[in-house]
Motif scaffolding. Structure first.
Motif, PDB file in Angstrom:
ATOM      1  N   ARG A 119       0.747  -1.165   0.117  1.00 23.58           N
ATOM      2  CA  ARG A 119      -0.193  -0.258  -0.032  1.00 23.58           C
ATOM      3  C   ARG A 119       1.001   1.008   0.158  1.00 23.58           C
ATOM      4  NH1 ARG A 119      -2.140   3.683   2.333  1.00 23.58           N
ATOM      5  NH2 ARG A 119      -0.402   3.476   4.398  1.00 23.58           N
ATOM      6  N   LEU A 120       1.349   1.450   0.541  1.00 24.38           N
ATOM      7  CA  LEU A 120       2.473   2.307   1.273  1.00 24.38           C
ATOM      8  C   LEU A 120       3.233   2.751  -0.565  1.00 24.38           C
ATOM      9  CD1 LEU A 120       4.440   3.958   2.165  1.00 24.38           C
ATOM     10  CD2 LEU A 120       6.308   2.941   3.096  1.00 24.38           C
ATOM     11  N   VAL A 121       3.903   1.441  -1.317  1.00 23.48           N
ATOM     12  CA  VAL A 121       4.256   1.500  -2.438  1.00 23.48           C
ATOM     13  C   VAL A 121       3.432   2.370  -3.279  1.00 23.48           C
ATOM     14  CG1 VAL A 121       5.696   1.137  -4.463  1.00 23.48           C
ATOM     15  CG2 VAL A 121       6.186  -0.098  -1.725  1.00 23.48           C
ATOM     16  N   LYS A 122       1.933   2.192  -3.411  1.00 21.64           N
ATOM     17  CA  LYS A 122       1.047   3.037  -4.555  1.00 21.64           C
ATOM     18  C   LYS A 122       1.026   3.976  -4.055  1.00 21.64           C
ATOM     19  CE  LYS A 122      -0.866  -1.619  -4.869  1.00 21.64           C
ATOM     20  NZ  LYS A 122      -2.640  -2.882  -4.963  1.00 21.64           N
ATOM     21  N   SER A 123       0.960   4.198  -3.129  1.00 26.19           N
ATOM     22  CA  SER A 123       0.052   5.605  -1.895  1.00 26.19           C
ATOM     23  C   SER A 123       2.007   6.826  -2.691  1.00 26.19           C
ATOM     24  CB  SER A 123       0.663   6.185  -0.744  1.00 26.19           C
ATOM     25  OG  SER A 123       0.021   5.280  -0.152  1.00 26.19           O
ATOM     26  N   LEU A 124       3.055   6.170  -2.728  1.00 24.55           N
ATOM     27  CA  LEU A 124       4.329   7.077  -2.757  1.00 24.55           C
ATOM     28  C   LEU A 124       4.233   7.250  -4.532  1.00 24.55           C
ATOM     29  CD1 LEU A 124       6.513   5.510  -0.729  1.00 24.55           C
ATOM     30  CD2 LEU A 124       6.272   8.082  -0.720  1.00 24.55           C
ATOM     31  N   SER A 174       1.283   9.569  -5.400  1.00 25.38           N
ATOM     32  CA  SER A 174       1.819  11.073  -5.124  1.00 25.38           C
ATOM     33  C   SER A 174       2.959  11.631  -6.097  1.00 25.38           C
ATOM     34  CB  SER A 174       2.688  11.027  -3.452  1.00 25.38           C
ATOM     35  OG  SER A 174       1.601  11.076  -2.080  1.00 25.38           O
ATOM     36  N   ASP A 175       3.517  11.004  -6.150  1.00 23.44           N
ATOM     37  CA  ASP A 175       4.889  11.552  -7.169  1.00 23.44           C
ATOM     38  C   ASP A 175       3.962  11.880  -8.858  1.00 23.44           C
ATOM     39  OD1 ASP A 175       7.163  11.435  -5.077  1.00 23.44           O
ATOM     40  OD2 ASP A 175       7.931   9.411  -6.230  1.00 23.44           O
ATOM     41  N   PRO A 228     -10.471   8.724  -3.068  1.00 23.20           N
ATOM     42  CA  PRO A 228     -10.373  10.275  -3.314  1.00 23.20           C
ATOM     43  C   PRO A 228      -8.650  10.191  -2.728  1.00 23.20           C
ATOM     44  CG  PRO A 228     -12.385   9.881  -2.186  1.00 23.20           C
ATOM     45  CD  PRO A 228     -11.920   8.481  -2.457  1.00 23.20           C
ATOM     46  N   VAL A 229      -7.929  11.682  -2.749  1.00 27.39           N
ATOM     47  CA  VAL A 229      -6.552  11.576  -2.206  1.00 27.39           C
ATOM     48  C   VAL A 229      -6.805  13.001  -2.144  1.00 27.39           C
ATOM     49  CG1 VAL A 229      -4.991  10.409  -4.410  1.00 27.39           C
ATOM     50  CG2 VAL A 229      -5.981  11.871  -4.656  1.00 27.39           C
ATOM     51  N   ILE A 230      -5.708  13.417  -1.510  1.00 25.70           N
ATOM     52  CA  ILE A 230      -5.817  14.678  -0.462  1.00 25.70           C
ATOM     53  C   ILE A 230      -5.020  16.135  -1.232  1.00 25.70           C
ATOM     54  CG2 ILE A 230      -5.060  16.409   1.128  1.00 25.70           C
ATOM     55  CD1 ILE A 230      -6.024  13.765   3.032  1.00 25.70           C
ATOM     56  N   VAL A 231      -5.928  17.621  -2.194  1.00 23.49           N
ATOM     57  CA  VAL A 231      -4.926  18.557  -2.364  1.00 23.49           C
ATOM     58  C   VAL A 231      -3.919  18.638  -1.356  1.00 23.49           C
ATOM     59  CG1 VAL A 231      -5.883  20.018  -3.701  1.00 23.49           C
ATOM     60  CG2 VAL A 231      -7.719  18.183  -3.786  1.00 23.49           C
ATOM     61  N   PRO A 232      -2.963  19.998  -2.372  1.00 21.61           N
ATOM     62  CA  PRO A 232      -2.567  20.004  -1.207  1.00 21.61           C
ATOM     63  C   PRO A 232      -3.348  21.408  -0.758  1.00 21.61           C
ATOM     64  CG  PRO A 232      -0.825  19.702  -3.222  1.00 21.61           C
ATOM     65  CD  PRO A 232      -2.192  19.146  -3.669  1.00 21.61           C
ATOM     66  N   PRO A 233      -2.489  21.889   0.392  1.00 26.60           N
ATOM     67  CA  PRO A 233      -3.007  23.222   0.808  1.00 26.60           C
ATOM     68  C   PRO A 233      -2.716  24.200   0.124  1.00 26.60           C
ATOM     69  CG  PRO A 233      -2.537  22.057   2.616  1.00 26.60           C
ATOM     70  CD  PRO A 233      -1.574  20.685   1.092  1.00 26.60           C
ATOM     71  N   LYS A 261     -10.326  17.033  -1.306  1.00 29.84           N
ATOM     72  CA  LYS A 261      -9.777  15.872  -1.787  1.00 29.84           C
ATOM     73  C   LYS A 261     -10.238  15.642  -3.024  1.00 29.84           C
ATOM     74  CE  LYS A 261     -10.119  12.893   2.466  1.00 29.84           C
ATOM     75  NZ  LYS A 261     -11.368  11.827   2.607  1.00 29.84           N
ATOM     76  N   LYS A 262     -10.187  15.105  -3.798  1.00 29.15           N
ATOM     77  CA  LYS A 262     -10.351  14.568  -5.326  1.00 29.15           C
ATOM     78  C   LYS A 262     -10.334  13.751  -5.822  1.00 29.15           C
ATOM     79  CE  LYS A 262      -6.507  16.036  -7.518  1.00 29.15           C
ATOM     80  NZ  LYS A 262      -5.745  17.564  -8.933  1.00 29.15           N
ATOM     81  N   THR A 263     -11.235  13.320  -6.628  1.00 28.60           N
ATOM     82  CA  THR A 263     -11.197  11.731  -6.755  1.00 28.60           C
ATOM     83  C   THR A 263     -10.280  11.922  -8.217  1.00 28.60           C
ATOM     84  OG1 THR A 263     -12.987  10.907  -6.525  1.00 28.60           O
ATOM     85  CG2 THR A 263     -12.116   9.872  -7.886  1.00 28.60           C
ATOM     86  N   LEU A 264      -9.062  10.902  -8.958  1.00 32.78           N
ATOM     87  CA  LEU A 264      -8.106  11.081  -8.923  1.00 32.78           C
ATOM     88  C   LEU A 264      -8.828  10.301 -10.512  1.00 32.78           C
ATOM     89  CD1 LEU A 264      -5.033   9.850  -7.863  1.00 32.78           C
ATOM     90  CD2 LEU A 264      -5.563  12.190  -8.680  1.00 32.78           C
TER      91      LEU A 264
END
Length: 215
Positions: free
Chosen positions: A159-164, A167-168, A183-188, A212-215
């Motif tokens: 899961r961590l590899v998928k998350s990284l 994010s990239d 959903p992922v978190i949009v940078p502030p 948040k937003k959905t990719l």
């Protein structure tokens, strides 16, 4: 006057991972061999131990998942190549699991010390259950340490590899226990004007700093 022996510096996130060249069960391997791919480097205290056997079996059964993520696996302990070979053969014989990835034989503890795998509070002669995620540019992106008595979650490392990677690829962050498709978190926002406009930008809006937003 007796001087205290200094400990090797710990590796640092978002800095180049320590270089190494070492004997493994698949021949000599160097960090540079993995350039262009993600790498999960993980240590275990010793061969022929029960908790380590469960972990290696779990990594082996999820090897295809890591491969789909363009990610290689590389194990390590302070044992010899012959001990590694005998142990992996025992795992296959007793549990029906093939270990498809190399295991570093780190008898000199050179790699273990470079990566901070030796924790004197746990043992001076065995590596703790340390896991390192290294990106295709050779940069250390994540470190996870477990005590000797408790096995790590290989599913969490997947899961961590998928998350990284997400994010990239998309310039976003991921919330607690995020899974692909969620959903992922949009940078502030970085300025007051951007914060004022955030509510009207089409995101899943909670507050100006939490969207948040959905990719």
């Amino acid at each position: 006057m007796e001087t205290q022996q200094s400990q090797p510096a710990m590796p640092q996130l978002n800095c180049p991972a320590p270089e190494f060249t070492a004997k493994t069960t698949h021949g000599v391997k160097s960090l540079s061999d993995y350039r262009g791919k993600w790498l999960v480097l993980f240590a275990h205290p010793a061969d022929f131990t029960p908790v380590c056997t469960t972990e290696f079996s779990a990594f082996a059964t999820r090897a295809d998942q890591f491969r789909e993520l363009d990610t290689e696996l590389l194990g390590l302990s302070i044992d010899s190549v012959h001990a590694h070979i005998a142990w992996t053969r025992s795992i296959k014989e007793n549990f029906g699991v093939d270990i498809p990835f190399p295991i570093i034989a780190d008898l000199s503890m050179e790699v273990a010390h470079a990566y901070g795998m030796i924790q004197p509070g746990a043992s001076d002669t065995a590596a703790v259950r340390a896991t390192f995620v290294i990106d295709p540019q050779g940069v250390l992106r994540a470190m996870v340490y477990y005590p000797m008595s408790n096995g790590r979650s290989v599913d969490e490392i997947v899961r961590l590899v998928k998350s990284l990677q997400t994010s990239d690829a998309h310039g976003v962050a991921t919330p607690e226990n995020w899974q692909p498709g969620e959903p992922v978190i949009v940078p502030p926002p970085a300025t007051a004007d951007e914060a004022e406009a955030r509510q009207d930008q089409g995101y899943e809006y909670v507050d100006w700093y939490f969207c948040k937003k959905t990719l």
